[in-house]
Motif scaffolding. Structure first.
Motif, mmCIF file in Angstrom:
data_model
loop_
_atom_site.group_PDB
_atom_site.id
_atom_site.type_symbol
_atom_site.label_atom_id
_atom_site.label_comp_id
_atom_site.label_asym_id
_atom_site.label_seq_id
_atom_site.Cartn_x
_atom_site.Cartn_y
_atom_site.Cartn_z
ATOM 1 N N ALA A 157 0.827 -1.211 0.000
ATOM 2 C CA ALA A 157 0.000 0.000 0.000
ATOM 3 C C ALA A 157 0.862 1.262 0.000
ATOM 4 O O ALA A 157 0.537 2.231 -0.689
ATOM 5 N N ASP A 200 -1.649 3.897 -1.429
ATOM 6 C CA ASP A 200 -3.065 3.613 -1.170
ATOM 7 C C ASP A 200 -3.302 3.649 0.339
ATOM 8 O O ASP A 200 -3.049 2.669 1.044
ATOM 9 N N GLY A 235 -8.078 8.101 1.871
ATOM 10 C CA GLY A 235 -7.291 7.312 0.920
ATOM 11 C C GLY A 235 -5.883 7.798 0.691
ATOM 12 O O GLY A 235 -5.128 7.177 -0.056
#
Length: 119
Positions: free
Chosen positions: A46, A51, A90
């Motif tokens: 991530a 992300d 996010g």
């Protein structure tokens, strides 16, 4: 190395884990399962793709697993990362990167120590 020595080496709380899991055999079973847990890989992936939602989920899971197994240091750093990533729409805020590095260091210590214990 004894299981208690393993916990000391990985900055964990042996007595807390033993009280939760009731015996050393069950503790060993969950330590082996931790070696296969994908949470840290999810966090790492991530961060590479930036992300924040995926990083949050991975950090939150790692926090819970490490708290349940009484990995004190890893639990604390992953908890801090979780809170830093919470409600960021996010995104991964800049302040999350040094915390991620601390989680990575703590995670590696736990993995290396558990692997040595079972070697």
């Amino acid at each position: 190395m004894t299981l208690k020595e393993c916990y000391i080496a990985l900055s964990g709380n042996f007595d807390e884990a033993l009280s939760r899991l009731m015996n050393e055999r069950l503790m060993e079973k969950f330590l082996q399962k931790f070696l296969l847990d994908p949470s840290f890989s999810e966090i790492k992936d991530a961060f590479e793709i930036k992300d924040g939602d995926k990083a949050f989920r991975g950090a939150h899971t790692l926090k819970g697993v490490s708290a349940n197994l009484a990995f004190t240091k890893l639990s604390a750093s992953s908890s801090l990362l979780t809170e830093t990533l919470r409600n960021t729409n996010g995104a991964i805020p800049e302040e999350a990167y040094p915390i991620y590095q601390e989680v990575e260091k703590d995670y590696k210590l736990v993995i290396e120590t558990i692997s040595s214990y079972f070697a």
